[in-house]
Design an enzyme around this catalytic site. Structure first.
Site, short mmCIF file in Angstrom:
data_model
loop_
_atom_site.label_atom_id
_atom_site.label_comp_id
_atom_site.label_asym_id
_atom_site.label_seq_id
_atom_site.Cartn_x
_atom_site.Cartn_y
_atom_site.Cartn_z
N TYR A 259 0.80 -1.22 0.00
CA TYR A 259 0.00 0.00 0.00
C TYR A 259 0.84 1.28 0.00
CZ TYR A 259 -4.63 -2.04 0.28
OH TYR A 259 -5.79 -2.70 -0.03
N GLU A 345 -1.51 -30.65 12.05
CA GLU A 345 -1.94 -29.97 10.82
C GLU A 345 -3.16 -29.09 11.06
OE1 GLU A 345 -3.99 -30.95 6.49
OE2 GLU A 345 -3.11 -32.58 7.63
#
Length: 516
Positions: A259, A345
């Protein structure tokens, strides 16, 4: 008419209730009474979970694995020290300190592998190159098989890896690039940047290192070339912004960087890709550029450390644990009495272990990156596994994608191959959920899923991967998965009970030493 007895009793009751309410209201305004009432309110208490009675029995094989790991590391480092004593390696002050291009201060760091007092000393402020022919010579016993696994005649190639740098060294690297660009512009030559290639053709898996690394191919980015001018402009702009960030000794996110000049970058993928190019060009890790991604990973369990001066105890960070910070370089003085690291996981399985305080019953550290791991989680795992010298056990879904995620932790990703040394954790043990577990634990048919055509294709591709082929037991499990065309998620174990994974499955796995 005079009121009846029942009516009179009702009026008396209402009057009594009004009097009581008024009395309570006036009493509530009294500070003394308020304090008394507050002390009687139920207060939440921390649930204490003690060490399991069978902890020694359950963790016996895990402790043997830990001891074997530490003995192996000590043997490797003592062997490298012996080579220095017999004169086979370069003496101090020589142009090439050793075959890895490491400084003497790194050798000192190797001798203290169990020390967890802070980050390791900084390495040389330049990209290190390693000849694969030298590496293959040191691994002569496996050179023939490894050459086939790597690809065509890799022993004639060299690899390029970045090293740790401090802010000053990175700024100097950026300034050197700026000086070269200025000289070219003053000479009326335009300018071009020399950047290591991160193309797929320049990324190779090296069995001796057990990770994906970057080859030595290089490319140029010329401002005078119409096709490359915009990319060259983006690169110089990113270099300028990074120098400003480093000079202020602050960190920013990749989104912040994008940005700052949206019209030039157009898409964040443009600035993100250039970040990796700059890291390889300077020869530092991406984290050394002080540009990080948002928090993603979580850690809970028997580990404490100081983060930018603040003490963090991961057993007292609430049920959800501590977010793994993107500023790994600000973590120091890591302390732990954990027996192993449990790499999970899925966040759902992680939360089950966190809420049940599994890490207190069987001393461990539980980590999750909520699926595909981010850079901070990979770097954090690599660092604590290296410093604490304890085994890492992985709990992933029984499907091809669970194995792919595990491979990223172990061998690295192609996008970050240049920084695989600090992002990979070798020799992670596959604890579960494995294809053989489906029948071993009598998982119900309704909890087993049929693999899709894409799943089967991915599984067959994994069978050709070097990191799978080197492990016969992994090959056997994956072949079983592809043959049966069945997969299952970790949450399928909840069919036996919501706490089955922490009360039955994991203790049994650990007791039997059932990992590969």
């Amino acid at each position: 008419m005079p009121p009846s007895k029942r009516t009179k009793r009702s009026i008396d009751s209402l009057t009594a209730m009004a009097t009581t309410t008024k009395s309570s209201s006036s009493s509530a305004s009294s500070p003394a009474v308020t304090a008394t009432v507050a002390t009687k309110l139920p207060s939440s208490k921390r649930r204490l979970v003690k060490l399991a009675d069978d902890a020694d029995e359950v963790l016996a094989k895990c402790r043997k694995l830990r001891d074997a790991l530490r003995m192996k590391q000590m043997a490797e480092f003592s062997s490298s020290d012996d080579e220095g004593e017999d004169g086979s390696s370069k003496s101090k002050g020589s142009e090439d300190d050793d075959e890895w291009g490491l400084d003497d201060d790194e050798d000192d760091d190797k001798k203290n592998i169990f020390t967890t007092k802070g980050p390791s000393p900084k390495k040389k402020a330049k990209t290190q190159s390693l000849s694969l022919s030298k590496l293959s010579g040191n691994k002569s016993n496996n050179s023939k098989d490894n050459s086939k696994a790597v690809g065509e005649d890799v022993t004639k190639k060299t690899i390029v890896e970045v090293v740790e740098m401090n802010s000053t060294e990175v700024m100097e690297g950026i300034e050197n690039v700026a000086v070269r660009v200025a000289h070219q512009v003053l000479a009326k030559q335009g300018f071009q940047l020399d950047i290591p290639s991160r193309a797929a053709s320049n990324q190779i898996y090296v069995p001796e290192l057990d990770r994906i690394v970057l080859g030595d191919k290089r490319g140029t980015r010329s401002f005078l070339n119409v096709k490359e001018s915009r990319k060259a402009a983006i690169t110089t702009r990113v270099l300028q912004l990074l120098h400003a960030v480093l000079s202020k000794r602050i960190h920013i996110t990749k989104r912040d960087l994008f940005y700052t000049d949206v019209k030039l970058f157009v898409d964040q993928s443009e600035s993100d890709g250039v970040l990796d190019d700059v890291a390889t060009m300077i020869g530092c890790t991406r984290s050394n550029l002080h540009v990080v991604a948002s928090d993603k990973g979580l850690v809970v369990g028997r580990i404490s450390f100081f983060e930018d001066g603040d003490f963090i105890d991961c057993t007292k960070m609430g049920v959800g644990g501590k977010a793994i910070p993107p500023y790994i370089d600000k973590i120091e003085n890591i302390q732990s009495d954990a027996e192993f690291i449990l790499l999970v996981e899925k966040e759902a399985a992680y939360m089950r272990m966190a809420e049940d305080r599994f890490y207190q019953r069987y001393p461990c550290i539980v980590i999750t990156a909520k699926g595909q791991p981010d850079v901070a989680s990979r770097m954090f795992l690599s660092r604590i596994a290296s410093e604490l010298q304890i085994p890492v056990l992985a709990l992933v879904d029984s499907d091809p994608y669970g194995l792919k995620i595990l491979s990223v932790y172990m061998s690295g990703s192609k996008n970050m191959s240049y920084d695989s040394a600090s992002l990979t954790t070798p020799d992670i043990k596959w604890l579960g959920l494995r294809p053989s577990d489906l029948n071993k634990y009598d998982l119900p048919d309704q909890c087993r899923l049929k693999m899709t055509d894409n799943d089967i294709k991915t599984g067959k591709e994994l069978l050709q991967e070097s990191f799978i082929m080197k492990n016969p037991e992994w090959m056997k499990e994956l072949q079983k998965m592809v043959k049966t065309k069945e997969k299952a998620e970790i949450q399928a174990l909840s069919s036996f009970g919501f706490q089955y994974i922490t009360e039955e499955y994991l203790p049994r796995k650990l007791r039997e030493g059932d990992w590969i």
